[in-house]
Scaffold this active site. Structure first.
Site, PDB file in Angstrom:
ATOM      1  N   GLY A 107       0.821  -1.411  -0.206  1.00  0.00           N
ATOM      2  CA  GLY A 107      -0.058  -0.086  -0.657  1.00  0.00           C
ATOM      3  C   GLY A 107       0.855   1.334   0.179  1.00  0.00           C
ATOM      4  O   GLY A 107       0.776   2.002  -0.893  1.00  0.00           O
ATOM      5  N   ASP A 131       6.521  -9.462   5.113  1.00  0.00           N
ATOM      6  CA  ASP A 131       5.508  -9.922   4.894  1.00  0.00           C
ATOM      7  C   ASP A 131       6.114 -10.655   3.595  1.00  0.00           C
ATOM      8  O   ASP A 131       5.768 -11.842   3.172  1.00  0.00           O
ATOM      9  CB  ASP A 131       3.810  -9.354   4.187  1.00  0.00           C
ATOM     10  CG  ASP A 131       2.831  -9.116   5.146  1.00  0.00           C
ATOM     11  OD1 ASP A 131       3.256  -9.244   6.371  1.00  0.00           O
ATOM     12  OD2 ASP A 131       2.010  -8.358   4.977  1.00  0.00           O
ATOM     13  N   ARG A 166      -0.254 -32.254  22.738  1.00  0.00           N
ATOM     14  CA  ARG A 166      -1.620 -31.529  22.148  1.00  0.00           C
ATOM     15  C   ARG A 166      -0.821 -31.224  20.551  1.00  0.00           C
ATOM     16  O   ARG A 166       0.110 -31.182  19.992  1.00  0.00           O
ATOM     17  CB  ARG A 166      -1.708 -30.488  22.516  1.00  0.00           C
ATOM     18  CG  ARG A 166      -2.477 -30.292  23.565  1.00  0.00           C
ATOM     19  CD  ARG A 166      -1.769 -28.721  24.363  1.00  0.00           C
ATOM     20  NE  ARG A 166      -3.286 -29.254  25.765  1.00  0.00           N
ATOM     21  CZ  ARG A 166      -3.296 -29.449  26.387  1.00  0.00           C
ATOM     22  NH1 ARG A 166      -2.870 -28.087  26.964  1.00  0.00           N
ATOM     23  NH2 ARG A 166      -3.906 -29.249  27.781  1.00  0.00           N
ATOM     24  N   GLY A 189      10.425 -26.505  12.500  1.00  0.00           N
ATOM     25  CA  GLY A 189      10.307 -28.695  12.508  1.00  0.00           C
ATOM     26  C   GLY A 189       8.585 -28.586  12.556  1.00  0.00           C
ATOM     27  O   GLY A 189       8.201 -29.984  12.836  1.00  0.00           O
ATOM     28  N   LYS A 217       3.758 -39.938  15.475  1.00  0.00           N
ATOM     29  CA  LYS A 217       3.585 -38.508  16.756  1.00  0.00           C
ATOM     30  C   LYS A 217       2.823 -38.000  17.641  1.00  0.00           C
ATOM     31  O   LYS A 217       1.594 -38.655  17.130  1.00  0.00           O
ATOM     32  CB  LYS A 217       4.845 -37.396  16.028  1.00  0.00           C
ATOM     33  CG  LYS A 217       5.219 -37.420  15.532  1.00  0.00           C
ATOM     34  CD  LYS A 217       5.671 -36.042  14.071  1.00  0.00           C
ATOM     35  CE  LYS A 217       6.387 -35.900  14.092  1.00  0.00           C
ATOM     36  NZ  LYS A 217       7.026 -35.190  12.392  1.00  0.00           N
ATOM     37  N   GLN A 256       5.200 -10.479  16.072  1.00  0.00           N
ATOM     38  CA  GLN A 256       6.736 -10.673  15.250  1.00  0.00           C
ATOM     39  C   GLN A 256       6.503  -9.792  14.341  1.00  0.00           C
ATOM     40  O   GLN A 256       8.018  -9.671  13.277  1.00  0.00           O
ATOM     41  CB  GLN A 256       5.726 -11.148  14.115  1.00  0.00           C
ATOM     42  CG  GLN A 256       4.539 -12.851  14.422  1.00  0.00           C
ATOM     43  CD  GLN A 256       4.004 -13.053  13.557  1.00  0.00           C
ATOM     44  OE1 GLN A 256       3.694 -13.887  12.730  1.00  0.00           O
ATOM     45  NE2 GLN A 256       2.532 -12.208  14.327  1.00  0.00           N
TER      46      GLN A 256
HETATM   47  O1  F6P Z   1       1.762  -6.077   6.487  1.00  0.00           O
HETATM   48  C1  F6P Z   1       2.308  -6.239   8.111  1.00  0.00           C
HETATM   49  C2  F6P Z   1       1.174  -6.435   8.913  1.00  0.00           C
HETATM   50  O2  F6P Z   1       1.859  -7.160  10.183  1.00  0.00           O
HETATM   51  C3  F6P Z   1       0.336  -8.052   7.630  1.00  0.00           C
HETATM   52  O3  F6P Z   1       1.433  -8.774   8.305  1.00  0.00           O
HETATM   53  C4  F6P Z   1      -0.607  -7.973   8.907  1.00  0.00           C
HETATM   54  O4  F6P Z   1      -1.599  -8.428   8.177  1.00  0.00           O
HETATM   55  C5  F6P Z   1      -0.475  -6.257   9.168  1.00  0.00           C
HETATM   56  O5  F6P Z   1       0.301  -5.800   8.675  1.00  0.00           O
HETATM   57  C6  F6P Z   1      -1.920  -6.345  10.703  1.00  0.00           C
HETATM   58  O6  F6P Z   1      -1.740  -4.661  10.690  1.00  0.00           O
HETATM   59  P1  F6P Z   1      -2.139  -4.140  11.666  1.00  0.00           P
HETATM   60  O7  F6P Z   1      -0.583  -3.857  12.363  1.00  0.00           O
HETATM   61  O8  F6P Z   1      -2.399  -2.870  11.457  1.00  0.00           O
HETATM   62  O9  F6P Z   1      -3.391  -4.671  12.404  1.00  0.00           O
END
Ligand code: F6P
Length: 324
Positions: A107, A131, A166, A189, A217, A256
């Site tokens: 974007g 991403d 689980r 893994g 497993k 993440q």
């Molecule tokens: O584009 C990066 C990203 O972290 C995507 O992986 C995720 O879908 C989106 O942004 C989450 O956006 P926001 O931080 O606005 O919730």
């Protein structure tokens, strides 16, 4: 083409580890070239509202190791309108900014193209997103760091999954792309990855269960891309269709996106940042600087954002083989 004397730089969209290293590289390369540099805060939103300050080499000291973006970032609704972009352009003119480097994902780079088309200002894009979904570059700034964070988390989840016998569905980010899911599954893994690109399996869950997951497993980890209901969707299905399994969900979410950038991301961001300024010096415009086979490449931004970046089927095959 008019000579460039002043460069603007902004980060936009979701933040990604390594954006600071890119800001540092662009700033220092531009100053090295004898240009003035303006940091634009809060992406296009901040540009519209004139949140602009001059950057020196010191402005970017001690940031290469920091996650997030010192420029801050935003997703701007106003910038999507022609009126918003006109305001943004007026601010650029006010500060005599005659070229722009935009660090961001799909974007954000689309926004750069719109501005370049409407106002004839040279823009260079740097792929900044966890991403890894921009076409024409093997890696994006932030992807490697996020991948490592996911793997670290999944290693921990495995300890408890094994102890309780689980099935864990671990949801990872990636928007419409499965790079984080597929490669973290290989690296951690995991027993399977459910990704949007794998259209060969009509029902990826049935395929996974059908492989006789309990034969060798007692516990399993399935990495699921966030798209289309993500991990909850699959966990619900297992609860209904295979009630004999003990299922849990873990949604990794925004952790993440945080943390220190990996060495790979710092080097990538530094190389791309230097190349962005050099591309402008050579008269390039409207290109994204990427990396392909370890070589820096220029990709027209319009292509980088429009074309789907495929996942190598060999990666899908490798996971299938290794998860028996
Ligand atoms: O584009 C990066 C990203 O972290 C995507 O992986 C995720 O879908 C989106 O942004 C989450 O956006 P926001 O931080 O606005 O919730």
């Amino acid at each position: 083409m008019a000579e460039i004397k002043t460069l603007g730089i902004l980060t936009s969209g979701g933040d990604a580890p390594g954006m600071n290293a890119a800001i540092r590289a662009v700033t220092r390369s531009a100053i090295f070239a004898g240009w003035k540099v303006f940091g634009i805060h809060r992406g296009y939103e901040g540009l519209i509202h004139d949140e602009v300050s001059e950057f020196t080499t010191e402005s970017v000291s001690s940031i290469i190791q920091r996650g997030g973006t010192i420029l801050k970032t935003a997703r701007s609704e106003e910038y999507r309108t022609a009126e918003g972009r006109r305001k943004a352009y007026d601010v650029l003119r006010k500060h005599n900014i005659d070229a722009l480097v935009v660090i961001g994902g799909n974007g954000s780079l689309a926004g750069a193209v719109d501005l370049a088309r409407e106002y004839d200002i040279p823009v260079i894009g740097l792929p900044g997103t966890i991403d890894n979904d921009l076409y024409g570059t093997d890696a994006t700034i932030g992807y490697d760091s996020a991948l490592n964070t996911i793997v670290e988390c999944v290693d921990k989840i495995r300890d408890t999954a094994t102890s309780h016998d689980r099935i864990f569905f671990v949801e990872v980010m990636g928007r419409d792309a499965g790079f984080l899911a597929q490669n973290s599954a290989i690296a951690a893994g995991a027993e399977a990855a459910i990704i949007p690109e794998d259209s060969t399996d009509i029902d990826q869950l049935a395929t996974f269960i059908g492989r006789g997951i309990r034969k060798s497993k007692n516990s399993s980890i399935v990495i699921v891309s966030e798209k289309d209901g993500g991990a909850m969707h699959y966990a619900e299905r297992v609860r209904k269709e295979y009630p004999e399994f003990d299922v849990r969900v873990s949604i990794l979410g925004h952790l993440q996106r945080g943390g220190k950038p990996s060495a790979y991301d710092r080097i990538l961001a530094s190389r791309l940042g230097v190349a962005a300024v050099e591309a402008l010096q050579e008269g390039q415009r409207n290109v994204m600087i990427g990396i392909h086979h370890e070589q820096l490449v220029n990709v027209p931004i319009a292509q980088a954002i429009k074309k789907d970046k495929p996942i190598d089927p060999e990666l899908i095959h490798a996971l299938t083989v290794l998860s028996i």
